[in-house]
Design a protein around this motif. Structure first.
Motif, PDB file in Angstrom:
ATOM      1  N   GLY A  30       0.659 -11.894  -7.094  1.00  0.00           N
ATOM      2  CA  GLY A  30       0.247 -10.728  -6.319  1.00  0.00           C
ATOM      3  C   GLY A  30       1.395 -10.149  -5.519  1.00  0.00           C
ATOM      4  N   VAL A  31       2.237 -11.024  -4.978  1.00  0.00           N
ATOM      5  CA  VAL A  31       3.409 -10.570  -4.226  1.00  0.00           C
ATOM      6  C   VAL A  31       4.332  -9.745  -5.122  1.00  0.00           C
ATOM      7  CG1 VAL A  31       5.498 -11.315  -3.032  1.00  0.00           C
ATOM      8  CG2 VAL A  31       3.333 -12.470  -2.574  1.00  0.00           C
ATOM      9  N   CYS A  32       4.615 -10.278  -6.306  1.00  0.00           N
ATOM     10  CA  CYS A  32       5.519  -9.561  -7.231  1.00  0.00           C
ATOM     11  C   CYS A  32       4.895  -8.258  -7.721  1.00  0.00           C
ATOM     12  CB  CYS A  32       5.861 -10.464  -8.418  1.00  0.00           C
ATOM     13  SG  CYS A  32       6.958 -11.842  -7.992  1.00  0.00           S
ATOM     14  N   LEU A  33       3.586  -8.294  -8.006  1.00  0.00           N
ATOM     15  CA  LEU A  33       2.917  -7.086  -8.487  1.00  0.00           C
ATOM     16  C   LEU A  33       2.918  -5.999  -7.420  1.00  0.00           C
ATOM     17  CD1 LEU A  33       1.337  -5.661 -10.696  1.00  0.00           C
ATOM     18  CD2 LEU A  33      -0.761  -6.664  -9.767  1.00  0.00           C
ATOM     19  N   LEU A  34       2.614  -6.372  -6.183  1.00  0.00           N
ATOM     20  CA  LEU A  34       2.601  -5.381  -5.110  1.00  0.00           C
ATOM     21  C   LEU A  34       4.006  -4.833  -4.876  1.00  0.00           C
ATOM     22  CD1 LEU A  34       0.499  -4.115  -3.175  1.00  0.00           C
ATOM     23  CD2 LEU A  34       1.343  -5.685  -1.422  1.00  0.00           C
ATOM     24  N   ALA A  35       5.012  -5.684  -4.995  1.00  0.00           N
ATOM     25  CA  ALA A  35       6.391  -5.225  -4.850  1.00  0.00           C
ATOM     26  C   ALA A  35       6.748  -4.215  -5.934  1.00  0.00           C
ATOM     27  CB  ALA A  35       7.346  -6.425  -4.894  1.00  0.00           C
ATOM     28  N   CYS A  36       6.342  -4.495  -7.166  1.00  0.00           N
ATOM     29  CA  CYS A  36       6.621  -3.570  -8.268  1.00  0.00           C
ATOM     30  C   CYS A  36       5.910  -2.240  -8.077  1.00  0.00           C
ATOM     31  CB  CYS A  36       6.206  -4.195  -9.601  1.00  0.00           C
ATOM     32  SG  CYS A  36       7.276  -5.540 -10.160  1.00  0.00           S
ATOM     33  N   VAL A  37       4.660  -2.299  -7.646  1.00  0.00           N
ATOM     34  CA  VAL A  37       3.888  -1.075  -7.431  1.00  0.00           C
ATOM     35  C   VAL A  37       4.535  -0.228  -6.339  1.00  0.00           C
ATOM     36  CG1 VAL A  37       1.704  -0.200  -6.504  1.00  0.00           C
ATOM     37  CG2 VAL A  37       1.687  -1.958  -8.269  1.00  0.00           C
ATOM     38  N   THR A  38       4.983  -0.888  -5.271  1.00  0.00           N
ATOM     39  CA  THR A  38       5.566  -0.167  -4.141  1.00  0.00           C
ATOM     40  C   THR A  38       6.930   0.422  -4.483  1.00  0.00           C
ATOM     41  OG1 THR A  38       4.424  -1.683  -2.634  1.00  0.00           O
ATOM     42  CG2 THR A  38       6.207  -0.356  -1.715  1.00  0.00           C
ATOM     43  N   ALA A  39       7.785  -0.396  -5.074  1.00  0.00           N
ATOM     44  CA  ALA A  39       9.157   0.038  -5.340  1.00  0.00           C
ATOM     45  C   ALA A  39       9.270   0.983  -6.529  1.00  0.00           C
ATOM     46  CB  ALA A  39      10.053  -1.181  -5.559  1.00  0.00           C
ATOM     47  N   LEU A  40       8.364   0.821  -7.510  1.00  0.00           N
ATOM     48  CA  LEU A  40       8.492   1.567  -8.765  1.00  0.00           C
ATOM     49  C   LEU A  40       7.331   2.528  -9.021  1.00  0.00           C
ATOM     50  CD1 LEU A  40       9.579  -1.472 -11.001  1.00  0.00           C
ATOM     51  CD2 LEU A  40      11.031   0.029  -9.624  1.00  0.00           C
ATOM     52  N   GLY A  41       6.296   2.461  -8.204  1.00  0.00           N
ATOM     53  CA  GLY A  41       5.086   3.248  -8.465  1.00  0.00           C
ATOM     54  C   GLY A  41       5.294   4.744  -8.405  1.00  0.00           C
ATOM     55  N   GLY A  42       6.075   5.215  -7.412  1.00  0.00           N
ATOM     56  CA  GLY A  42       6.291   6.650  -7.294  1.00  0.00           C
ATOM     57  C   GLY A  42       7.015   7.214  -8.500  1.00  0.00           C
ATOM     58  N   ILE A 126       6.971   9.099  -2.001  1.00  0.00           N
ATOM     59  CA  ILE A 126       5.875   8.595  -1.160  1.00  0.00           C
ATOM     60  C   ILE A 126       4.823   7.778  -1.888  1.00  0.00           C
ATOM     61  CG2 ILE A 126       6.182  10.627   0.322  1.00  0.00           C
ATOM     62  CD1 ILE A 126       3.428  11.615  -0.673  1.00  0.00           C
ATOM     63  N   PHE A 127       4.683   7.928  -3.213  1.00  0.00           N
ATOM     64  CA  PHE A 127       3.493   7.382  -3.842  1.00  0.00           C
ATOM     65  C   PHE A 127       3.527   5.874  -4.052  1.00  0.00           C
ATOM     66  CE2 PHE A 127       1.533  11.399  -4.266  1.00  0.00           C
ATOM     67  CZ  PHE A 127       0.189  11.133  -4.531  1.00  0.00           C
ATOM     68  N   GLY A 128       4.714   5.263  -4.041  1.00  0.00           N
ATOM     69  CA  GLY A 128       4.746   3.810  -4.078  1.00  0.00           C
ATOM     70  C   GLY A 128       4.058   3.225  -2.859  1.00  0.00           C
ATOM     71  N   GLY A 129       4.351   3.789  -1.687  1.00  0.00           N
ATOM     72  CA  GLY A 129       3.705   3.340  -0.459  1.00  0.00           C
ATOM     73  C   GLY A 129       2.220   3.624  -0.436  1.00  0.00           C
ATOM     74  N   VAL A 130       1.827   4.766  -1.000  1.00  0.00           N
ATOM     75  CA  VAL A 130       0.393   5.084  -1.072  1.00  0.00           C
ATOM     76  C   VAL A 130      -0.339   4.042  -1.911  1.00  0.00           C
ATOM     77  CG1 VAL A 130      -1.298   6.742  -1.946  1.00  0.00           C
ATOM     78  CG2 VAL A 130       0.724   7.567  -0.722  1.00  0.00           C
ATOM     79  N   LEU A 131       0.221   3.723  -3.074  1.00  0.00           N
ATOM     80  CA  LEU A 131      -0.418   2.724  -3.943  1.00  0.00           C
ATOM     81  C   LEU A 131      -0.466   1.354  -3.267  1.00  0.00           C
ATOM     82  CD1 LEU A 131       1.233   3.707  -7.338  1.00  0.00           C
ATOM     83  CD2 LEU A 131      -1.135   4.126  -6.642  1.00  0.00           C
ATOM     84  N   ARG A 132       0.602   0.982  -2.574  1.00  0.00           N
ATOM     85  CA  ARG A 132       0.624  -0.300  -1.842  1.00  0.00           C
ATOM     86  C   ARG A 132      -0.515  -0.362  -0.833  1.00  0.00           C
ATOM     87  NH1 ARG A 132       5.081   0.204   1.951  1.00  0.00           N
ATOM     88  NH2 ARG A 132       3.469   1.406   3.023  1.00  0.00           N
ATOM     89  N   ASP A 133      -0.663   0.692  -0.036  1.00  0.00           N
ATOM     90  CA  ASP A 133      -1.689   0.674   1.009  1.00  0.00           C
ATOM     91  C   ASP A 133      -3.095   0.686   0.415  1.00  0.00           C
ATOM     92  OD1 ASP A 133       0.315   0.640   2.880  1.00  0.00           O
ATOM     93  OD2 ASP A 133       0.238   2.794   3.290  1.00  0.00           O
ATOM     94  N   VAL A 134      -3.282   1.399  -0.681  1.00  0.00           N
ATOM     95  CA  VAL A 134      -4.598   1.414  -1.339  1.00  0.00           C
ATOM     96  C   VAL A 134      -4.946   0.016  -1.845  1.00  0.00           C
ATOM     97  CG1 VAL A 134      -5.878   2.255  -3.348  1.00  0.00           C
ATOM     98  CG2 VAL A 134      -4.577   3.863  -1.935  1.00  0.00           C
ATOM     99  N   LEU A 135      -3.984  -0.655  -2.480  1.00  0.00           N
ATOM    100  CA  LEU A 135      -4.231  -2.003  -2.985  1.00  0.00           C
ATOM    101  C   LEU A 135      -4.464  -3.004  -1.856  1.00  0.00           C
ATOM    102  CD1 LEU A 135      -1.623  -2.220  -5.905  1.00  0.00           C
ATOM    103  CD2 LEU A 135      -4.111  -2.050  -6.092  1.00  0.00           C
ATOM    104  N   CYS A 136      -3.887  -2.719  -0.687  1.00  0.00           N
ATOM    105  CA  CYS A 136      -4.095  -3.580   0.479  1.00  0.00           C
ATOM    106  C   CYS A 136      -5.306  -3.151   1.296  1.00  0.00           C
ATOM    107  CB  CYS A 136      -2.851  -3.573   1.361  1.00  0.00           C
ATOM    108  SG  CYS A 136      -1.427  -4.415   0.630  1.00  0.00           S
TER     109      CYS A 136
END
Length: 204
Positions: A30-42, A126-136
């Protein structure tokens, strides 16, 4: 310079995402997945809506290794990283403006309308952070804190119109980064926010 700043920003975003995952007691996957979503999602969302293939991390899969490595490193040194609040705020500000310029570049390469160039920059920023917060299960930071998306738009506009004015990229890139970074830092320090819509009327 832009490429180096990009990798620094990706690493910082991965580490802050790892801390967010740790606060929610996620496992290492989960840590790695959330990191990937945040850093690469946008960048991923940008590439999808512009039909820009292959996705940038598919073209360069070593970025995935960098992100996951940064996330796992954060697990090991979490107590130290947790104390570095301001340095990570500054790195996040840098990431916002650098990601924005990278996104604008992709839009320019695709030959899209100027408005879409700016949207591509903002989405990347901005959207990497948006996806991170939604998943959290949080209200995304961009909707409730200091100026963030606005900084991305200003940075993208400075970059795009600077190029259109015929200025050399070696001047426009550092100029847009410096102004966008300064604006974001000032917004954090002075708590500058967009006007908020508050509606709490009881309709019952």
């Amino acid at each position: 310079m832009l490429e180096i700043a990009f990798y620094i920003a990706v690493t910082a975003e991965a580490m802050t995402a790892a801390l967010a995952a740790g606060r929610r007691k996620m496992d290492w996957f989960g840590v790695c997945l959330l990191a990937c979503v945040t850093a690469l999602g946008g960048g991923t969302i940008r590439d999808i809506f512009l039909a820009h293939y292959p996705l940038f991390w598919v073209k360069n899969p070593y970025v995935l290794l960098l992100v996951c490595g940064a996330a796992l490193l954060t697990i090991a040194i979490a107590r130290v990283v947790h104390r570095l609040h301001w340095p990570f705020l500054l790195l996040d500000a840098l990431g916002l403006v650098v990601f924005t310029i990278v996104g604008c570049n992709i839009g320019l390469e695709m030959g899209v309308h100027p408005i879409i160039v700016l949207v591509a920059g903002m989405v990347t920023g901005i959207f990497g952070g948006v996806l991170r917060d939604v998943l959290c299960n949080d209200v995304p930071l961009v909707f409730r804190a200091e100026l963030y998306a606005s900084v991305s738009i200003v940075t993208g506009a400075l970059y795009y119109f600077g190029l259109m004015a015929g200025l050399h990229a070696d001047l426009v890139v550092p100029g847009a980064i410096a102004i966008g970074f300064l604006l974001r830092v000032l917004a954090i320090v002075n708590k500058w926010e967009m006007p908020k819509f508050v509606y709490d009327r009881d309709l019952r």
